[in-house]
Design a protein around this motif. Structure first.
Motif, PDB file in Angstrom:
ATOM      1  N   GLU A 147       2.666 -12.416   1.425  1.00 56.61           N
ATOM      2  CA  GLU A 147       1.578 -11.679   0.783  1.00 56.61           C
ATOM      3  C   GLU A 147       0.951 -12.487  -0.351  1.00 56.61           C
ATOM      4  OE1 GLU A 147       3.093  -7.905  -0.416  1.00 56.61           O
ATOM      5  OE2 GLU A 147       3.403  -7.189   1.633  1.00 56.61           O
ATOM      6  N   PHE A 155      -6.001 -12.322   0.420  1.00 56.97           N
ATOM      7  CA  PHE A 155      -4.794 -12.791   1.102  1.00 56.97           C
ATOM      8  C   PHE A 155      -5.048 -14.130   1.792  1.00 56.97           C
ATOM      9  CE2 PHE A 155      -3.597  -8.308   0.785  1.00 56.97           C
ATOM     10  CZ  PHE A 155      -2.264  -8.416   0.431  1.00 56.97           C
ATOM     11  N   GLN A 161       0.916 -18.972   4.404  1.00 59.62           N
ATOM     12  CA  GLN A 161       1.960 -18.237   3.701  1.00 59.62           C
ATOM     13  C   GLN A 161       3.273 -19.026   3.725  1.00 59.62           C
ATOM     14  OE1 GLN A 161       1.365 -15.497   2.056  1.00 59.62           O
ATOM     15  NE2 GLN A 161      -0.633 -14.904   2.875  1.00 59.62           N
ATOM     16  N   ALA A 203      -1.149  -8.590   5.382  1.00 62.18           N
ATOM     17  CA  ALA A 203      -2.264  -8.254   4.483  1.00 62.18           C
ATOM     18  C   ALA A 203      -2.432  -6.751   4.333  1.00 62.18           C
ATOM     19  CB  ALA A 203      -3.565  -8.885   4.972  1.00 62.18           C
ATOM     20  N   LEU A 204      -1.343  -6.019   4.621  1.00 63.47           N
ATOM     21  CA  LEU A 204      -1.272  -4.562   4.440  1.00 63.47           C
ATOM     22  C   LEU A 204      -2.144  -3.773   5.414  1.00 63.47           C
ATOM     23  CD1 LEU A 204      -1.397  -4.447   0.522  1.00 63.47           C
ATOM     24  CD2 LEU A 204       0.608  -4.674   2.012  1.00 63.47           C
TER      25      LEU A 204
END
Length: 217
Positions: A147, A155, A161, A203-204
């Motif tokens: 995240e 993001f 990541q 990224a939710l």
């Protein structure tokens, strides 16, 4: 000299039709993380690795995209632990620290953090004077941060990541024959397959899954 030439020549043959990509799986490569130090006399061992990867040219088919000046590099620091339970079984773990940077026309993205930790169990299949064979299975834990954001609070893409946010599974087979053709020569085969699961909360708001991976060395 002749041996070095053969190594280069066969490497070119094996990679002649390889398919490459500009987007890679998050974190460090794991194909070299599956072989543990199996030594009954030396029960425990610790190793350190440094991996560097760089991308500074984009190619479409046979054309170099000169108008796109994006570049990318990454540095991975890994600590490898191995512990021999007996002559045939070894367990271990791989702990990475991941740094990545990507520069495009409009922005510079960077990330740094703990990557996904890999736990491995290794079984010696054959242990002879001139032939050695091992099989390993491993699981990659979602310990890395998936995240991370840029300076604008957006993001980063999944491949930037430090972690993938998923439990992934790896299988590995290793064979080595010493005194191959001539004394002091050796030939080896290492095959690794990685099954990647889906991050349903990237990224939710959306799901993301890296493709599975098959490596031959």
């Amino acid at each position: 000299m002749l041996l070095r030439f053969c190594q280069v020549y066969f490497s070119m043959l094996l990679h002649l039709n390889a398919i490459t990509q500009t987007c890679c799986t998050a974190g460090p490569p794991i194909s070299n993380s599956m072989l543990l130090v199996a030594n009954q006399e030396l029960k425990a061992s610790v190793g350190f690795e440094y991996n560097y990867k760089s991308l500074n040219r984009l190619v479409s088919q046979s054309d170099v995209l000169m108008s796109d000046n994006r570049s990318r590099f990454g540095a991975n620091y890994l600590v490898n632990f191995s512990y021999s339970l007996n002559a045939n079984w070894t367990i271990g773990a791989n702990i990475p620290i991941v740094f990545q940077s990507r520069k495009t026309i409009s922005s510079i993205e960077q990330s740094l953090g703990l990557g996904d930790v890999i736990f491995v169990i290794q079984k010696r299949i054959i242990a002879q004077k001139e032939f050695n064979s091992q099989a390993s299975i491993g699981i990659k834990m979602p310990t890395g941060n998936d995240e991370q954001m840029d300076e604008n609070g957006i993001f980063l893409s999944p491949d930037m990541q430090s972690g993938s946010g998923t439990f992934d599974f790896i299988g590995n087979l290793f064979f080595m024959k010493s005194n191959f053709v001539k004394p002091n020569n050796a030939i080896l085969l290492n095959a690794m397959y990685r099954f990647n699961s889906t991050n349903n909360d990237f990224a939710l708001i959306r799901s993301f899954r890296f493709g599975n991976q098959l490596n031959f060395d």
